[in-house]
Design a protein around this motif. Structure first.
Motif, PDB file in Angstrom:
ATOM      1  N   GLY A  82       9.955 -29.380 -18.325  1.00  0.00           N
ATOM      2  CA  GLY A  82      10.151 -30.694 -18.286  1.00  0.00           C
ATOM      3  C   GLY A  82      10.281 -31.365 -16.713  1.00  0.00           C
ATOM      4  N   ASP A  83       9.971 -30.279 -15.864  1.00  0.00           N
ATOM      5  CA  ASP A  83       9.960 -30.534 -14.430  1.00  0.00           C
ATOM      6  C   ASP A  83       8.301 -30.705 -13.972  1.00  0.00           C
ATOM      7  N   TRP A  84       7.920 -31.793 -13.534  1.00  0.00           N
ATOM      8  CA  TRP A  84       6.584 -31.891 -13.386  1.00  0.00           C
ATOM      9  C   TRP A  84       5.980 -31.012 -12.414  1.00  0.00           C
ATOM     10  N   ARG A  85       6.932 -30.947 -11.311  1.00  0.00           N
ATOM     11  CA  ARG A  85       6.616 -30.192 -10.002  1.00  0.00           C
ATOM     12  C   ARG A  85       6.407 -28.634 -10.528  1.00  0.00           C
ATOM     13  N   GLU A  86       7.144 -28.263 -11.231  1.00  0.00           N
ATOM     14  CA  GLU A  86       7.113 -26.822 -11.777  1.00  0.00           C
ATOM     15  C   GLU A  86       6.131 -26.767 -12.460  1.00  0.00           C
ATOM     16  N   VAL A  87       5.611 -27.512 -13.263  1.00  0.00           N
ATOM     17  CA  VAL A  87       4.402 -27.400 -14.221  1.00  0.00           C
ATOM     18  C   VAL A  87       3.065 -27.295 -13.317  1.00  0.00           C
ATOM     19  N   LEU A  88       3.012 -28.116 -12.276  1.00  0.00           N
ATOM     20  CA  LEU A  88       1.852 -28.021 -11.336  1.00  0.00           C
ATOM     21  C   LEU A  88       1.941 -26.970 -10.654  1.00  0.00           C
ATOM     22  N   ARG A  89       3.112 -26.422 -10.352  1.00  0.00           N
ATOM     23  CA  ARG A  89       3.156 -25.145  -9.347  1.00  0.00           C
ATOM     24  C   ARG A  89       2.742 -23.926 -10.098  1.00  0.00           C
ATOM     25  N   ILE A  90       3.320 -24.074 -11.459  1.00  0.00           N
ATOM     26  CA  ILE A  90       2.864 -22.747 -12.368  1.00  0.00           C
ATOM     27  C   ILE A  90       1.348 -22.747 -12.514  1.00  0.00           C
ATOM     28  N   ARG A  91       1.009 -23.913 -12.914  1.00  0.00           N
ATOM     29  CA  ARG A  91      -0.658 -24.170 -13.194  1.00  0.00           C
ATOM     30  C   ARG A  91      -1.352 -23.500 -11.880  1.00  0.00           C
ATOM     31  N   ALA A  92      -1.021 -23.911 -10.515  1.00  0.00           N
ATOM     32  CA  ALA A  92      -1.639 -23.415  -9.433  1.00  0.00           C
ATOM     33  C   ALA A  92      -1.503 -21.940  -9.174  1.00  0.00           C
ATOM     34  N   VAL A 204      -0.146 -15.508   8.654  1.00  0.00           N
ATOM     35  CA  VAL A 204       0.404 -15.208   7.295  1.00  0.00           C
ATOM     36  C   VAL A 204      -0.698 -14.655   6.283  1.00  0.00           C
ATOM     37  N   ASP A 205       0.059 -13.772   5.184  1.00  0.00           N
ATOM     38  CA  ASP A 205      -0.835 -13.407   4.069  1.00  0.00           C
ATOM     39  C   ASP A 205      -1.587 -14.504   3.127  1.00  0.00           C
ATOM     40  N   ALA A 206      -2.361 -14.105   2.281  1.00  0.00           N
ATOM     41  CA  ALA A 206      -3.044 -15.332   1.520  1.00  0.00           C
ATOM     42  C   ALA A 206      -1.976 -15.845   0.595  1.00  0.00           C
ATOM     43  N   GLU A 207      -1.214 -15.125   0.093  1.00  0.00           N
ATOM     44  CA  GLU A 207      -0.174 -15.708  -0.938  1.00  0.00           C
ATOM     45  C   GLU A 207       0.839 -16.612  -0.221  1.00  0.00           C
ATOM     46  N   THR A 208       1.420 -16.244   0.977  1.00  0.00           N
ATOM     47  CA  THR A 208       2.271 -17.325   1.656  1.00  0.00           C
ATOM     48  C   THR A 208       1.509 -18.464   2.002  1.00  0.00           C
ATOM     49  N   SER A 209       0.473 -18.536   2.525  1.00  0.00           N
ATOM     50  CA  SER A 209      -0.604 -19.564   2.819  1.00  0.00           C
ATOM     51  C   SER A 209      -0.824 -20.478   1.616  1.00  0.00           C
ATOM     52  N   PHE A 210      -1.145 -19.856   0.570  1.00  0.00           N
ATOM     53  CA  PHE A 210      -1.368 -20.786  -0.564  1.00  0.00           C
ATOM     54  C   PHE A 210      -0.055 -21.391  -1.161  1.00  0.00           C
ATOM     55  N   THR A 211       0.994 -20.620  -1.100  1.00  0.00           N
ATOM     56  CA  THR A 211       2.373 -21.311  -1.641  1.00  0.00           C
ATOM     57  C   THR A 211       2.709 -22.250  -0.714  1.00  0.00           C
ATOM     58  N   THR A 212       2.712 -22.162   0.665  1.00  0.00           N
ATOM     59  CA  THR A 212       2.985 -23.056   1.620  1.00  0.00           C
ATOM     60  C   THR A 212       2.227 -24.328   1.512  1.00  0.00           C
ATOM     61  N   GLY A 213       0.875 -24.222   1.603  1.00  0.00           N
ATOM     62  CA  GLY A 213       0.062 -25.610   1.266  1.00  0.00           C
ATOM     63  C   GLY A 213       0.163 -26.195   0.079  1.00  0.00           C
ATOM     64  N   LEU A 214       0.436 -25.339  -1.192  1.00  0.00           N
ATOM     65  CA  LEU A 214       0.813 -26.172  -2.495  1.00  0.00           C
ATOM     66  C   LEU A 214       2.185 -26.924  -2.328  1.00  0.00           C
ATOM     67  N   GLU A 215       3.183 -26.285  -1.702  1.00  0.00           N
ATOM     68  CA  GLU A 215       4.541 -27.128  -1.722  1.00  0.00           C
ATOM     69  C   GLU A 215       4.318 -28.412  -0.741  1.00  0.00           C
ATOM     70  N   TRP A 216       3.404 -28.337   0.317  1.00  0.00           N
ATOM     71  CA  TRP A 216       3.238 -29.498   1.014  1.00  0.00           C
ATOM     72  C   TRP A 216       2.576 -30.619   0.031  1.00  0.00           C
ATOM     73  N   VAL A 217       1.539 -30.088  -0.477  1.00  0.00           N
ATOM     74  CA  VAL A 217       0.927 -31.111  -1.405  1.00  0.00           C
ATOM     75  C   VAL A 217       1.651 -31.767  -2.397  1.00  0.00           C
ATOM     76  N   LEU A 218       2.504 -30.801  -3.059  1.00  0.00           N
ATOM     77  CA  LEU A 218       3.556 -31.367  -3.880  1.00  0.00           C
ATOM     78  C   LEU A 218       4.578 -32.340  -3.454  1.00  0.00           C
ATOM     79  N   ASP A 219       5.007 -32.054  -2.188  1.00  0.00           N
ATOM     80  CA  ASP A 219       5.781 -32.927  -1.457  1.00  0.00           C
ATOM     81  C   ASP A 219       5.132 -34.493  -1.261  1.00  0.00           C
ATOM     82  N   ALA A 220       4.042 -34.243  -1.193  1.00  0.00           N
ATOM     83  CA  ALA A 220       3.088 -35.604  -0.897  1.00  0.00           C
ATOM     84  C   ALA A 220       3.169 -36.315  -2.091  1.00  0.00           C
ATOM     85  N   VAL A 221       2.608 -35.723  -3.258  1.00  0.00           N
ATOM     86  CA  VAL A 221       2.609 -36.334  -4.576  1.00  0.00           C
ATOM     87  C   VAL A 221       3.905 -36.906  -5.016  1.00  0.00           C
ATOM     88  N   ALA A 222       4.905 -36.044  -4.652  1.00  0.00           N
ATOM     89  CA  ALA A 222       6.456 -36.656  -4.972  1.00  0.00           C
ATOM     90  C   ALA A 222       6.713 -37.758  -4.232  1.00  0.00           C
TER      91      ALA A 222
END
Length: 230
Positions: A82-92, A204-222
């Protein structure tokens, strides 16, 4: 009429269906990329004549559509949140994982909308999680923005992996080989911001870079979803 609207042919002497055709095509693509996929090669993998496939699939583009939709079954979350942020995070993250398993998917991400049942289910889950949080246009732009981020990040990561295989050089090997040239260019003093980034920035490794950027985008969307629409 889409490939999903068109019924499959009735049973013939050699059992065949779209599921087997798509599985064979995905196996070929996993082994050699999209360039390794053709109706002739898929038919050979299934030990049938190429003309047999045309009752099930009209073009290679239809086959690609079916392949992409099959992989979307791997992207569809196992449980709804039910958490929109978690849904988008999981999809990514699930899209990234699926693409790293099937690198050819990177070449088909971000194009025309995928209309297969699995892709529609992924989009339904995403939109349902954001339903009512803002006006529809804001919700659609939010989904597009997150999708644009993870699609671009995934494609860049796959491009790096392909370059590494093509050259035989790891990222560290490439940096070492390029080091003398880069050092000479930075020594000119023409690129102070770049020099600071190279000398002081954290690798940083690819996964860390991906996760960090995703969280920043989700912050902006929020922040956008929390703001009253004008």
């Amino acid at each position: 009429m889409t490939v999903w609207d068109r019924p499959e042919p009735t049973a013939r002497p050699v059992p065949l269906d779209r599921e087997r055709i798509v599985a064979a095509a995905i196996a070929l693509a996993d082994e050699g990329g999209l360039e390794a996929v053709s109706l002739r090669k898929v038919a050979a993998r299934l030990d049938v004549g190429p003309m047999r496939l045309y009752g099930y699939i009209s073009t290679k583009e239809e086959l690609f559509d079916l392949m992409v939709d099959e992989v979307h079954a791997e992207i569809l979350p196992e449980e709804r949140s039910g958490d929109w942020r978690e849904v988008l995070r999981i999809r990514a993250h699930r899209t990234r994982s699926a693409t790293l398993r099937h690198e050819w998917l990177a070449d088909l991400l971000g194009g025309r909308p995928t209309l297969g049942p699995n892709a529609l289910a992924v989009n339904e889950t995403t939109l349902a999680a954001l339903d009512g949080l803002a006006d529809l246009d804001t919700v659609l732009r939010a989904v597009e923005t997150v999708g644009a981020y993870f699609t671009g990040a995934i494609r860049r990561e796959v491009a790096d992996l392909r370059a590494e295989r093509a050259t035989g050089l790891s990222k560290l090997d490439w940096q070492r080989a390029s080091g003398p040239y880069v050092s000479r260019m930075l020594a000119t003093g023409r690129f102070p911001a770049l020099a600071k980034a190279i000398h002081d920035g954290t690798e940083v490794d690819a996964e860390t870079s991906f996760t960090t950027g995703l969280e920043w985008v989700l912050d902006a969307v929020a922040a956008k979803l929390a703001r009253p629409s004008s």
